[in-house]
Write an enzyme that holds these catalytic residues in place. Structure first.
Site, PDB file in Angstrom:
ATOM      1  N   CYS A  33       0.835  -1.217   0.000  1.00 28.98           N
ATOM      2  CA  CYS A  33       0.000   0.000   0.000  1.00 28.98           C
ATOM      3  C   CYS A  33       0.864   1.260   0.000  1.00 28.98           C
ATOM      4  O   CYS A  33       1.493   1.584   1.010  1.00 28.98           O
ATOM      5  CB  CYS A  33      -0.907  -0.048   1.230  1.00 28.98           C
ATOM      6  N   CYS A  36      -0.083   3.896   2.591  1.00 29.63           N
ATOM      7  CA  CYS A  36       0.307   3.431   3.931  1.00 29.63           C
ATOM      8  C   CYS A  36       1.766   3.796   4.205  1.00 29.63           C
ATOM      9  O   CYS A  36       2.109   4.251   5.294  1.00 29.63           O
ATOM     10  CB  CYS A  36       0.147   1.920   4.054  1.00 29.63           C
TER      11      CYS A  36
END
Length: 108
Positions: A33, A36
């Protein structure tokens, strides 16, 4: 990652988060991600800024699928603030430092 941030899993989520005596910011994330990874340093800064008033943990959703399912995490990054064993606030998506600081201050 800051030494103030602890990695937790499905097995210790209950003891580390739900039974914590202080508010806990949980960062639901995954290796793949991009957003993230982008907020990682911001979460580190918040962990330092709120040290002693807030516990910060990260949980990798790929390695620990039970907890995200339990709390209906649909997208990542998802930040949840737990207080007294309950979700006090949720933020889905990447945020900047001032947004994350405000999110935490409102919830604790």
């Amino acid at each position: 990652m800051s030494e103030l941030i602890k990695n937790v899993g499905d097995a210790d989520f209950d003891s580390e988060v739900l039974k914590s005596g202080e508010p806990v910011l949980v960062d639901f994330w995954a290796e793949w991600c991009g957003p993230c990874k982008a907020i990682g340093p911001i979460v580190d800064q918040v962990a330092t800024e709120f040290a002693g008033r807030l516990k910060v943990v990260k949980i990798n959703i790929d390695h620990n699928p039970g907890t995200p399912r339990q709390f209906a995490v649909r997208g990542i990054p998802t930040l949840m603030l737990f207080k007294d064993g309950k979700v006090a606030a949720t933020q889905v998506g990447a945020v900047n430092r001032s947004q994350l600081t405000q999110f935490v201050e409102k919830a604790i």
